[in-house]
Design a protein around this motif. Structure first.
Motif, PDB file in Angstrom:
ATOM      1  N   ARG A  88     -16.744  11.568 -42.918  1.00 16.55           N
ATOM      2  CA  ARG A  88     -17.044  10.942 -41.639  1.00 16.55           C
ATOM      3  C   ARG A  88     -18.352  11.506 -41.092  1.00 16.55           C
ATOM      4  NH1 ARG A  88     -17.015  12.953 -36.626  1.00 16.55           N
ATOM      5  NH2 ARG A  88     -16.599  15.166 -36.466  1.00 16.55           N
ATOM      6  N   GLY A  89     -18.998  10.722 -40.236  1.00 19.00           N
ATOM      7  CA  GLY A  89     -20.151  11.182 -39.481  1.00 19.00           C
ATOM      8  C   GLY A  89     -19.943  10.807 -38.031  1.00 19.00           C
ATOM      9  N   SER A  90     -20.990  10.900 -37.245  1.00 21.11           N
ATOM     10  CA  SER A  90     -20.846  10.599 -35.827  1.00 21.11           C
ATOM     11  C   SER A  90     -20.757   9.090 -35.596  1.00 21.11           C
ATOM     12  CB  SER A  90     -22.030  11.144 -35.035  1.00 21.11           C
ATOM     13  OG  SER A  90     -21.896  10.743 -33.681  1.00 21.11           O
ATOM     14  N   PRO A  91     -19.834   8.675 -34.724  1.00 18.89           N
ATOM     15  CA  PRO A  91     -19.776   7.260 -34.344  1.00 18.89           C
ATOM     16  C   PRO A  91     -20.801   6.918 -33.263  1.00 18.89           C
ATOM     17  CG  PRO A  91     -18.015   8.456 -33.258  1.00 18.89           C
ATOM     18  CD  PRO A  91     -18.773   9.469 -34.086  1.00 18.89           C
ATOM     19  N   ARG A  92     -21.417   7.958 -32.681  1.00 16.03           N
ATOM     20  CA  ARG A  92     -22.365   7.739 -31.591  1.00 16.03           C
ATOM     21  C   ARG A  92     -23.785   7.924 -32.103  1.00 16.03           C
ATOM     22  NH1 ARG A  92     -22.303  12.037 -29.030  1.00 16.03           N
ATOM     23  NH2 ARG A  92     -20.862  13.106 -30.426  1.00 16.03           N
ATOM     24  N   VAL A 142     -20.417   6.397 -39.362  1.00 13.66           N
ATOM     25  CA  VAL A 142     -19.165   7.038 -38.961  1.00 13.66           C
ATOM     26  C   VAL A 142     -18.230   7.266 -40.138  1.00 13.66           C
ATOM     27  CG1 VAL A 142     -18.058   4.839 -38.355  1.00 13.66           C
ATOM     28  CG2 VAL A 142     -17.273   6.950 -37.283  1.00 13.66           C
ATOM     29  N   ILE A 165     -14.429  15.302 -42.405  1.00  9.62           N
ATOM     30  CA  ILE A 165     -13.266  14.991 -43.241  1.00  9.62           C
ATOM     31  C   ILE A 165     -13.039  13.487 -43.332  1.00  9.62           C
ATOM     32  CG2 ILE A 165     -12.153  17.166 -42.641  1.00  9.62           C
ATOM     33  CD1 ILE A 165     -10.438  15.524 -40.624  1.00  9.62           C
ATOM     34  N   ASN A 222     -19.962  -5.407 -33.656  1.00 11.16           N
ATOM     35  CA  ASN A 222     -20.159  -4.306 -32.708  1.00 11.16           C
ATOM     36  C   ASN A 222     -18.886  -3.502 -32.460  1.00 11.16           C
ATOM     37  OD1 ASN A 222     -22.858  -4.691 -32.524  1.00 11.16           O
ATOM     38  ND2 ASN A 222     -22.873  -5.456 -30.429  1.00 11.16           N
ATOM     39  N   CYS A 223     -17.730  -3.966 -32.974  1.00 10.33           N
ATOM     40  CA  CYS A 223     -16.511  -3.147 -32.956  1.00 10.33           C
ATOM     41  C   CYS A 223     -16.727  -1.858 -33.748  1.00 10.33           C
ATOM     42  CB  CYS A 223     -15.325  -3.892 -33.572  1.00 10.33           C
ATOM     43  SG  CYS A 223     -14.671  -5.251 -32.598  1.00 10.33           S
ATOM     44  N   ALA A 224     -17.784  -1.817 -34.574  1.00 11.11           N
ATOM     45  CA  ALA A 224     -18.065  -0.629 -35.386  1.00 11.11           C
ATOM     46  C   ALA A 224     -18.861   0.425 -34.628  1.00 11.11           C
ATOM     47  CB  ALA A 224     -18.814  -1.018 -36.659  1.00 11.11           C
ATOM     48  N   MET A 225     -19.327   0.079 -33.421  1.00 13.06           N
ATOM     49  CA  MET A 225     -20.037   1.049 -32.587  1.00 13.06           C
ATOM     50  C   MET A 225     -19.050   1.786 -31.684  1.00 13.06           C
ATOM     51  SD  MET A 225     -23.598  -0.385 -31.280  1.00 13.06           S
ATOM     52  CE  MET A 225     -24.885  -0.726 -32.477  1.00 13.06           C
ATOM     53  N   ASP A 226     -19.484   2.882 -31.126  1.00 12.04           N
ATOM     54  CA  ASP A 226     -18.744   3.512 -30.043  1.00 12.04           C
ATOM     55  C   ASP A 226     -19.135   2.757 -28.780  1.00 12.04           C
ATOM     56  OD1 ASP A 226     -17.868   5.026 -27.901  1.00 12.04           O
ATOM     57  OD2 ASP A 226     -18.323   6.940 -28.852  1.00 12.04           O
ATOM     58  N   ASN A 227     -18.283   1.855 -28.364  1.00 13.43           N
ATOM     59  CA  ASN A 227     -18.676   0.967 -27.268  1.00 13.43           C
ATOM     60  C   ASN A 227     -18.845   1.696 -25.945  1.00 13.43           C
ATOM     61  OD1 ASN A 227     -19.041  -1.636 -28.447  1.00 13.43           O
ATOM     62  ND2 ASN A 227     -16.868  -1.592 -28.955  1.00 13.43           N
ATOM     63  N   ALA A 228     -18.050   2.760 -25.746  1.00 17.30           N
ATOM     64  CA  ALA A 228     -18.188   3.506 -24.493  1.00 17.30           C
ATOM     65  C   ALA A 228     -19.535   4.232 -24.457  1.00 17.30           C
ATOM     66  CB  ALA A 228     -17.045   4.511 -24.355  1.00 17.30           C
ATOM     67  N   GLY A 236     -12.135  -4.675 -28.497  1.00 19.08           N
ATOM     68  CA  GLY A 236     -13.464  -4.749 -29.109  1.00 19.08           C
ATOM     69  C   GLY A 236     -13.906  -3.443 -29.728  1.00 19.08           C
ATOM     70  N   GLN A 237     -12.949  -2.580 -30.029  1.00 20.08           N
ATOM     71  CA  GLN A 237     -13.284  -1.260 -30.578  1.00 20.08           C
ATOM     72  C   GLN A 237     -12.541  -1.014 -31.882  1.00 20.08           C
ATOM     73  OE1 GLN A 237     -15.592   1.322 -29.148  1.00 20.08           O
ATOM     74  NE2 GLN A 237     -15.374   1.510 -31.349  1.00 20.08           N
ATOM     75  N   GLU A 238     -13.289  -0.872 -32.979  1.00 20.58           N
ATOM     76  CA  GLU A 238     -12.692  -0.414 -34.245  1.00 20.58           C
ATOM     77  C   GLU A 238     -13.241   0.987 -34.532  1.00 20.58           C
ATOM     78  OE1 GLU A 238     -10.307  -1.540 -36.015  1.00 20.58           O
ATOM     79  OE2 GLU A 238     -10.029  -3.624 -35.454  1.00 20.58           O
ATOM     80  N   VAL A 239     -13.252   1.397 -35.774  1.00 24.13           N
ATOM     81  CA  VAL A 239     -13.641   2.759 -36.205  1.00 24.13           C
ATOM     82  C   VAL A 239     -12.987   3.845 -35.335  1.00 24.13           C
ATOM     83  CG1 VAL A 239     -15.769   2.043 -37.315  1.00 24.13           C
ATOM     84  CG2 VAL A 239     -15.891   2.773 -34.941  1.00 24.13           C
TER      85      VAL A 239
END
Lengths: 387, 387
Positions: free
Chosen positions: A243-247, A375, B76, A128-134, B59-62
């Motif tokens: 890149r794409g959207s992280p959200r 992302v 990009i 889940n570190c690959a998600m936008d946690n916020a 807990g945040q990557e990407v």
């Protein structure tokens, strides 16, 4: 940009590697790739290592330097790159660029991950570190949840469902059975897939890639060095990163990842070929539905027809558009940072005519590596030198 | 290689940022750098983000994709790079290379770290991800322990001790007092330093950099774009990255880091200048002893004389060889992934003649970022355009 060749490949099996350290796995793959290339390791001018979650899961960072030290390389730049599940593809692209732009003549890309030693909660938290946690973490959504939503939406839009998802699973598990590096090849019947535990409706256990350990590596060389290479080289015709959207809310449509669409368009333009000329594809089937969506995003199958192609067997090794002859993430496994380089490994074997699931007369192969909620993405096109 | 300019800089203060997310810190710095450059963000062709331990600590990557999304950049390539404490320097070098090799005309490098919210044990464990845990982790050694050993060895070899270490601390804390971005500037007397808690003999609390949050960013542009820039640009005369041993036992001498020696030699050769021509240095003083060692490794002060130079005040802002006019890691702080880019920020201000601790007529500045046990190093030389 200079022409770049894949000069050597190496890989551990993907699967469970017990107490082996992530460094030892990476060294095994990298050592094999160097040995196969026939090039002196003193000539390696740059190292890139793709890894996603060694920090949280193993407490070990600085993997690029650790691997270079273990290999006995010179005092060259060594860099870990991260873009979630696309980390391996990003490492490959940077090693490619180091040669293409003339910084060095030989470079190595290594991908590695060690996951199976950790408990499920730790692995889920790390992924889940690959998600936008916020933005999205607070929703409680996991990656199986996201792709479950995509499967529901795709199914409703195009009138397809369990049969098509199962067709992808059967094909990839079957391909994996003949790939000695694959973690979970199997001969499965639809009833077995349907009877497997539900993970996130409509996805069942067999629709999801396993938790894996593993490493893969490729040595790249400037085309000038062709005569010195001991293994049959293939050429990198394009290497693109987007890149794409992280959200999740940043995606207009969960049935498409725009980072893939953009990367594929750029890759085909760079390579100067049409999608129909691709003989085989290794794409990012983290879930069965992902294979269906990715094939359309890559421009390989018309929008909305990918599920039918799967059901009709047109994506099998002998089909119109062979997808994941390696078994893909579903069957070969998904040691996250290694996956993108493992795809290159498999594609190089195909273009050499030496793959256990050989696609006949393969001349062009495409690899696709997608991170997080789309992302980060890499698409590479490899070609046989006589193609 | 094309000529590359630093077109804009931005930074948060280094220090404690409470509940701010690492992404919000990075966006603050990156937004400021873009605004200062005067360039439309749509022209940015590549983003590199330096970060070390956001995975374990937040807990945040990407992060590269998250920052690009927050900035509204195009599709990009966005890449996180990691090399322990040298992560920021590595990000800068890759953004530089993207332009120097012609991949794009504008690029951004961002560095960020969020640490102060975590408890001491978590921070220590995360920082130890920079060690070779298989080789050295089992010894129980931490980074203060390693640099404590180095301080003992250096002191015995060259006959120096507390007075010289304290001279470094006093200088950097004093410089930090006049730097509005610094976390822990102070006017200190030797007795106060000596009375601070012992961390690892002979290192006291004030010999060690603090735990910090922060972000810094720089926009880089091809020299062709000079006329469009709204802030005074400086030129990147050299940007070098090297590796050293990740294992303590791999270093022949704890009073020198060969990755620094090698990077500095290459950087001076590339820039075509002599060490004596450097007007100011921002170097990696994670501990007071590190400044003493680094200055010698960089070739700026003869071997064995660095401690005496510190004691005699020759490394002050008005001295023979100004070192860390920003306050350095000791006083400005060390938000790990941001540090290397923060050094660029400070040096650009100096070359513009706009630093709060301005070195008179500064034309050449050098930055030095060192990771782990010397496993990764970057050295950059920046120059005023009329130099």
């Amino acid at each position: 940009m200079r022409r770049v060749l894949v000069a050597g490949i190496g890989s551990t099996p993907f699967g469970r590697h017990g107490d082996a350290t992530i460094t030892s796995l990476a060294l095994h793959a990298a050592g094999a790739a160097i040995a196969e290339s026939g090039l002196d390791r003193a000539r390696i001018g740059s190292l890139y290592l793709g890894n996603f979650i060694a920090g949280p899961l193993t407490g070990q960072e600085v993997l690029a330097g650790l691997v270079a030290d273990g290999l006995g390389l010179a005092q060259i730049p060594c860099t870990k790159v991260e873009g979630a599940c696309a980390s391996g593809g990003i490492a490959f692209r940077h090693a490619y660029l180091a040669i293409a732009t003339g910084l060095c003549d030989v470079a190595i890309a290594v991908g590695a991950e060690k996951m199976s030693h950790a408990d499920t909660a730790s692995v889920t938290a790390a992924l889940n570190c690959a998600m936008d946690n916020a933005a999205d973490g607070v929703s409680g959504l996991t990656f199986p949840g996201l792709f479950g939503l995509a499967a529901r939406l795709y199914g409703e839009r195009y009138g397809v469902g369990r049969a098509e998802l199962s067709a992808v699973v059967r094909k990839n598990k079957g391909n994996g059975l003949r790939n000695p590096l694959a973690q979970m090849g199997a001969t499965l019947r639809d009833e077995e897939i349907e009877a497997s535990p539900q993970i996130c409706d409509p996805l069942r256990l067999y629709d999801c890639c396993p938790v894996s350990d593993g490493a893969a590596a490729v040595v790249l060389a400037a085309a000038d060095l062709h005569a010195e290479l001991t293994a049959q080289p293939v050429e990198v015709a394009a290497s693109v990163q987007t890149r794409g959207s992280p959200r999740i809310g940043g995606h207009r449509d969960l049935c498409s990842f725009d980072a893939t669409v953009s990367a594929a368009r750029q890759a085909f333009a760079t390579a100067g070929i049409e999608p129909r000329m691709v003989d085989l594809v290794e794409l990012h089937d983290c879930f069965s539905i992902a294979e269906i969506i990715d094939a359309e995003d890559l421009g390989l199958i018309p929008r909305g027809e990918s599920a039918a192609w799967a059901r009709e067997g047109r994506t099998g090794v002998g089909g119109d558009r062979p997808i994941n002859p390696s078994g893909g993430l579903l069957a070969k496994g998904h040691p996250v940072g290694a996956t993108g380089i493992g795809q290159i490994y498999e594609t190089v074997l195909q273009l050499r005519g030496a793959h256990p699931n050989q696609v006949r007369d393969a001349a062009f192969g495409l690899t696709h590596n997608l991170g997080g909620t789309g992302v980060a993405c890499t698409v590479n096109i490899l070609k046989r030198l006589d193609a």
